[in-house]
Design a protein around this motif. Sequence first.
Motif, PDB file in Angstrom:
ATOM      1  N   GLU A 173      48.579  47.792  31.848  1.00  0.00           N
ATOM      2  CA  GLU A 173      47.542  46.756  32.004  1.00  0.00           C
ATOM      3  C   GLU A 173      46.602  46.737  30.805  1.00  0.00           C
ATOM      4  O   GLU A 173      46.198  45.664  30.338  1.00  0.00           O
ATOM      5  N   LYS A 232      45.904  43.605  28.395  1.00  0.00           N
ATOM      6  CA  LYS A 232      44.539  43.186  28.067  1.00  0.00           C
ATOM      7  C   LYS A 232      44.407  42.977  26.553  1.00  0.00           C
ATOM      8  O   LYS A 232      43.906  41.956  26.095  1.00  0.00           O
ATOM      9  N   TRP A 253      37.512  40.450  24.270  1.00  0.00           N
ATOM     10  CA  TRP A 253      37.656  40.749  25.700  1.00  0.00           C
ATOM     11  C   TRP A 253      36.280  40.903  26.342  1.00  0.00           C
ATOM     12  O   TRP A 253      36.034  40.420  27.438  1.00  0.00           O
ATOM     13  N   PRO A 304      45.693  38.935  33.230  1.00  0.00           N
ATOM     14  CA  PRO A 304      44.313  39.226  33.628  1.00  0.00           C
ATOM     15  C   PRO A 304      43.829  38.555  34.923  1.00  0.00           C
ATOM     16  O   PRO A 304      42.857  39.008  35.516  1.00  0.00           O
ATOM     17  N   MET A 357      41.251  41.351  36.302  1.00  0.00           N
ATOM     18  CA  MET A 357      41.392  42.557  35.492  1.00  0.00           C
ATOM     19  C   MET A 357      40.093  42.897  34.762  1.00  0.00           C
ATOM     20  O   MET A 357      39.521  42.057  34.077  1.00  0.00           O
ATOM     21  N   ASP A 358      39.643  44.133  34.965  1.00  0.00           N
ATOM     22  CA  ASP A 358      38.532  44.719  34.214  1.00  0.00           C
ATOM     23  C   ASP A 358      37.168  44.128  34.577  1.00  0.00           C
ATOM     24  O   ASP A 358      36.181  44.420  33.915  1.00  0.00           O
ATOM     25  N   GLU A 378      43.729  39.417  24.475  1.00  0.00           N
ATOM     26  CA  GLU A 378      42.587  39.313  23.567  1.00  0.00           C
ATOM     27  C   GLU A 378      43.034  38.872  22.174  1.00  0.00           C
ATOM     28  O   GLU A 378      42.467  37.949  21.595  1.00  0.00           O
TER      29      GLU A 378
END
Length: 162
Positions: free
Chosen positions: A54, A58, A70, A114, A42-43, A62
């Motif tokens: 999502e 996230k 993050w 994630p 993720m990301d 975090e």
Amino acid sequence: GYRQSNYPKMPYGSLFISKIKQMEAISRSVGADFLWVLNPQMDICSGEVLLESEASMKSFFEREVWKISWNDYISSSQKIFSILRDEIKDSKKTNFHDFTCLFNPHDEQVYSDPNHYVDAGHRLIAKRISELVIEHMDGALENISGKIGQGSFRNPAFRSAN
């Protein structure tokens, strides 16, 4: 099972590479080809647009789970991924595939957290892996058939003759 004390003290990227080399050695020891994939995360992909669910996940990880920034997490992950990509480039491995941006873009939820996926994410990964396996097998069969002069695996005449 996993115990942190079982592993030598080394950077995570180096540890990961050593484990991949072990898996490759095991595969090759039984005559199997080895394919490995750097999974989506993720990301991690620059410019990835997350769905609202999502993005919420996230934020939860975090604040509540990791209790670290993050951006620090992503920065650390990107460094590890860079080490892995460099290792592959240096070793000239051909059965390495970088799937880190496979989900970019996506219009349905693919992440369950994630680093893990829901069914839709698994389907996208499985589809891409199956494409790679077919390409690999076609290449291997082309090589074999070329040596024995029988043509291509995808050639209907070749399939019907065998």
